[in-house]
Design a protein around this motif. Structure first.
Motif, PDB file in Angstrom:
ATOM      1  N   HIS A 171      74.844 -81.596  -4.398  1.00 34.07           N
ATOM      2  CA  HIS A 171      73.697 -82.130  -5.120  1.00 34.07           C
ATOM      3  C   HIS A 171      73.945 -83.631  -5.234  1.00 34.07           C
ATOM      4  CE1 HIS A 171      70.737 -81.844  -8.731  1.00 34.07           C
ATOM      5  NE2 HIS A 171      70.707 -83.054  -8.186  1.00 34.07           N
ATOM      6  N   ARG A 173      73.462 -86.200  -6.791  1.00 39.58           N
ATOM      7  CA  ARG A 173      73.430 -86.968  -8.032  1.00 39.58           C
ATOM      8  C   ARG A 173      74.799 -86.877  -8.694  1.00 39.58           C
ATOM      9  NH1 ARG A 173      68.149 -84.720  -8.187  1.00 39.58           N
ATOM     10  NH2 ARG A 173      66.519 -86.286  -8.573  1.00 39.58           N
ATOM     11  N   TYR A 179      69.437 -84.546 -14.055  1.00 40.75           N
ATOM     12  CA  TYR A 179      68.415 -84.281 -13.024  1.00 40.75           C
ATOM     13  C   TYR A 179      67.442 -85.456 -12.904  1.00 40.75           C
ATOM     14  CZ  TYR A 179      70.289 -79.605 -13.316  1.00 40.75           C
ATOM     15  OH  TYR A 179      71.149 -78.535 -13.299  1.00 40.75           O
ATOM     16  N   GLY A 205      68.776 -81.731  -3.698  1.00 38.14           N
ATOM     17  CA  GLY A 205      68.266 -82.757  -4.584  1.00 38.14           C
ATOM     18  C   GLY A 205      67.024 -83.429  -4.037  1.00 38.14           C
ATOM     19  N   ARG A 229      64.405 -76.616  -7.831  1.00 36.43           N
ATOM     20  CA  ARG A 229      63.222 -76.662  -8.697  1.00 36.43           C
ATOM     21  C   ARG A 229      61.905 -76.611  -7.926  1.00 36.43           C
ATOM     22  NH1 ARG A 229      64.622 -81.929 -11.986  1.00 36.43           N
ATOM     23  NH2 ARG A 229      65.732 -82.376 -10.045  1.00 36.43           N
TER      24      ARG A 229
END
Length: 332
Positions: A171, A173, A179, A205, A229
């Motif tokens: 991911h 980040r 997030y 991401g 998401r």
């Protein structure tokens, strides 16, 4: 062909991310139907598995139609993680995944999830012990580092591969970003450029459209993409991306009949898995996502979330379909 151990995932697999309170068997079922190549359970606390906690054990439920599937575990104690990995493996997944990426305080600040990025020797030792304990492949999902001043992903990738981890999802980040902000996939490209790295590297991401998926595939060179998401309320995204890769053309958005069909399927799976009362209750947050952008949906939502039976919910959904198929352009 991308492979994790002997698991063949195709030329460029699309993975469904493990998401707490989202990636349960009912949700995974509709994502699998719509093109997800590999899926993961919600993350499961090692301590909960060892204590035989009911909620943790229920997250081990997997079904043949979901395969290949990985069970993801998290924790801060090496011995507990070894035991949890063994319990997870007994449930029959294709692989066991370790969460080194969860940024929330109650996890990371206790040294689990992304918190372990502050102690790379411990991360390496924990991974090594889990790899030794498991017969199935062990994979990892992590972040770039704790914060922008402590980006350790190049070292992390090498350490994990060295102890036998067979795939890594990044991911893009830091833990500090949570997030928010833009994911920096340039670090994924840097990992892929390391001549010593030969395990599959998956990127995660900000992928929320077929166009962005293709752009990031070409720009940063991951072996596959994990989607989180953007799949909530939109399980069609997997097939949309695959179609765009193949043809360069976008599939039309699912019409109201397709949305209702998948929503009902999701509901039925939820009730089959959790029983009528809990299954109906746990579906309630999903309705807003399935019908996001539909004008004047709020009154329907208020009725659906107070409905007490599958039949009542189904009747309201039939009414939704009739209303929005009567010439209203609900997506524009």
């Amino acid at each position: 062909m991308v492979k994790i151990g002997q698991i063949e995932l195709g030329e460029f697999p699309l993975l469904l991310a493990p998401m707490e309170d989202v990636s349960d068997p009912p949700f995974r079922a509709v994502c699998k139907e719509n093109g997800a190549d590999m899926m993961y359970t919600e993350f499961i606390a090692a301590d909960g598995l060892i204590r035989d906690a009911e909620k943790s054990l229920q997250k081990l439920d997997i079904y043949d139609y979901e395969r290949p599937i990985g069970i993801q575990i998290f924790g801060d104690k090496i011995e507990a993680m070894r035991e949890a990995a063994a319990i997870a493996e007994e449930a029959g997944p294709e692989l066991v995944d370790i969460n080194y990426g969860c940024p929330v305080n109650k996890v990371a600040c206790k040294g689990a999830g992304a918190g372990i990025l502050l102690d790379l020797p411990k991360m390496q030792k924990m991974s090594e012990e889990i790899v030794k304990r498991c017969k199935v492949p062990v994979t990892v999902k992590t972040r770039l580092g704790w914060d922008e001043k402590n980006i350790k992903i190049l070292e992390v990738a090498q350490r994990l591969q060295d102890v036998g981890v067979q795939a890594l999802t990044i991911h893009a980040r830091t833990r500090y970003q949570m997030y928010k902000g833009e994911a920096d996939w340039s670090w994924i490209a840097k990992v892929k450029e390391m001549q010593s790295i030969h395990i599959p590297i998956f990127g995660n991401g900000d992928i929320d459209s077929p166009e962005k998926a293709l752009e990031y595939k070409n720009r940063f060179g991951p072996d596959g993409i994990m989607i989180g998401r953007a799949a909530i309320g939109n399980p069609w995204i997997f097939n949309q991306i695959k179609h765009y890769f193949k043809t360069g053309e976008k599939l039309p958005e699912p019409d109201i009949s397709e949305r209702i069909r998948v929503c009902k399927q999701h509901l039925i799976r939820s009730v089959e898995w959790k029983g009528p009362k809990t299954g109906i209750f746990e579906m309630r947050p999903h309705y807003t996502n399935y019908f996001r952008g539909f004008p004047n949906f709020k009154p329907f939502r208020q009725r659906i979330v107070t409905a007490g039976s599958v039949e009542e919910v189904s009747d309201i959904l039939d009414e939704v379909e009739k209303t929005y198929s009567a010439g209203i352009d609900v997506l524009n």
